[in-house]
Design a protein around this motif. Sequence first.
Motif, mmCIF file in Angstrom:
data_model
loop_
_atom_site.group_PDB
_atom_site.id
_atom_site.type_symbol
_atom_site.label_atom_id
_atom_site.label_comp_id
_atom_site.label_asym_id
_atom_site.label_seq_id
_atom_site.Cartn_x
_atom_site.Cartn_y
_atom_site.Cartn_z
ATOM 1 N N ILE A 1 7.493 0.035 -8.474
ATOM 2 C CA ILE A 1 7.250 -0.884 -7.354
ATOM 3 C C ILE A 1 5.750 -1.035 -7.101
ATOM 4 O O ILE A 1 5.244 -2.136 -6.869
ATOM 5 N N ASN B 1 4.216 -3.163 -10.031
ATOM 6 C CA ASN B 1 4.597 -4.564 -9.883
ATOM 7 C C ASN B 1 3.866 -5.206 -8.694
ATOM 8 O O ASN B 1 3.370 -6.332 -8.790
ATOM 9 N N ARG C 1 0.239 -6.006 -9.543
ATOM 10 C CA ARG C 1 0.097 -7.246 -10.308
ATOM 11 C C ARG C 1 0.274 -8.467 -9.407
ATOM 12 O O ARG C 1 -0.421 -9.462 -9.580
ATOM 13 N N ALA C 2 1.204 -8.371 -8.459
ATOM 14 C CA ALA C 2 1.433 -9.499 -7.533
ATOM 15 C C ALA C 2 0.193 -9.793 -6.703
ATOM 16 O O ALA C 2 0.001 -10.908 -6.227
ATOM 17 N N GLU C 3 -0.651 -8.779 -6.530
ATOM 18 C CA GLU C 3 -1.901 -8.961 -5.782
ATOM 19 C C GLU C 3 -3.073 -9.291 -6.702
ATOM 20 O O GLU C 3 -4.222 -9.322 -6.277
ATOM 21 N N GLY C 4 -2.775 -9.440 -7.984
ATOM 22 C CA GLY C 4 -3.832 -9.767 -8.931
ATOM 23 C C GLY C 4 -4.617 -8.554 -9.401
ATOM 24 O O GLY C 4 -5.691 -8.674 -9.976
ATOM 25 N N ASP D 1 17.557 -7.100 -3.359
ATOM 26 C CA ASP D 1 16.933 -7.761 -4.501
ATOM 27 C C ASP D 1 15.920 -6.901 -5.265
ATOM 28 O O ASP D 1 14.937 -7.415 -5.788
ATOM 29 N N ILE D 2 16.167 -5.606 -5.338
ATOM 30 C CA ILE D 2 15.351 -4.747 -6.198
ATOM 31 C C ILE D 2 16.045 -4.694 -7.565
ATOM 32 O O ILE D 2 17.230 -4.380 -7.642
ATOM 33 N N PRO D 3 15.328 -5.036 -8.629
ATOM 34 C CA PRO D 3 15.980 -5.064 -9.938
ATOM 35 C C PRO D 3 16.351 -3.678 -10.456
ATOM 36 O O PRO D 3 15.787 -2.671 -10.020
ATOM 37 N N GLU E 1 15.651 -4.017 -16.088
ATOM 38 C CA GLU E 1 15.143 -5.352 -15.745
ATOM 39 C C GLU E 1 13.734 -5.273 -15.157
ATOM 40 O O GLU E 1 12.869 -6.117 -15.437
ATOM 41 N N PHE E 2 13.510 -4.238 -14.369
ATOM 42 C CA PHE E 2 12.206 -4.060 -13.722
ATOM 43 C C PHE E 2 11.111 -3.794 -14.767
ATOM 44 O O PHE E 2 10.012 -4.345 -14.697
ATOM 45 N N MET F 1 10.329 -6.975 -16.425
ATOM 46 C CA MET F 1 9.582 -7.840 -15.512
ATOM 47 C C MET F 1 8.124 -7.389 -15.385
ATOM 48 O O MET F 1 7.206 -8.199 -15.420
ATOM 49 N N ASP G 1 6.170 -8.422 -18.242
ATOM 50 C CA ASP G 1 5.881 -9.862 -18.150
ATOM 51 C C ASP G 1 4.742 -10.173 -17.181
ATOM 52 O O ASP G 1 4.090 -11.206 -17.302
ATOM 53 N N THR G 2 4.512 -9.303 -16.213
ATOM 54 C CA THR G 2 3.411 -9.548 -15.271
ATOM 55 C C THR G 2 2.058 -9.272 -15.928
ATOM 56 O O THR G 2 1.018 -9.557 -15.348
#
Lengths: 154, 105
Positions: free
Chosen positions: A24, A27, A30-33, A94-96, A100-101, A104, A107-108
Amino acid sequence: MPGIEKISIVISKGSLEGIYPGLIMANGARAEGIEAHLFFTFFGLDAIHRKRHEHIKLATVGNPALHMATWLGGFPGISSVMTHYIESKMEGIDIPSIPEFIEMIADTGAGLWACKATVDLFGMSKDDFVEQVQGIITVGDFYELAAGGQIIFT
Amino acid sequence: MSTITLAGKDVARTDDGFFEDPSQWTEDMVPELAKAEGIEQLTDRHWVVIRFMRSEYLTKGTGPSVRALGKSSGVPIKELYELFPKGPAKQAAKIAGIPKPIGCI
């Protein structure tokens, strides 16, 4: 003040509650760049193990925060039941799943790495891991990758 | 809070660059907003994501997370990060003039 630009997270445990926090955080970075690397070591390798990562279990023994009697936690099947319960709760928000995580997170653009010392110790090879794992690296390589950023050990 | 001028209009934004009032947003502000995010070449794929963010916000009251974007926008996660390298949900929300999506995944 400049924000965090790079983070390297070590996942050393193979239980559900030992693996998810690191995933978590990577991930979310990465969502924060933020550049992110995950380094799997010891039992944490199960998170990227082709055959094992679908069967990660919650540890029901030695965890007082489960508020369950220790003898009950060790009862056959309890770990599976509790794992199933928490997985269904996770799906609800909605936690994969772990496989899958992992896909994902790769992919980030985060790096996924396996610890060489443990791979040797457990007699594993690259074929044991999911294809998203970029390499089996030494501690020295890890520090090189992590240079200039923060390191979190979980 | 700070105010900037976009496409000739004064727009109030939060300290981290999100619109205070999403209704102030218009499509002609997008090139300038994208440029400020380091995106020089706006492609059709960027627009797919920006419009999706906008419509999700207008129907649900909050923008989607990266995972939700990857699942529902038609743009897979790998491509989302190519389009918006500094965080797809965050950057696309800024460009689409909506608040920062809330959520950890």
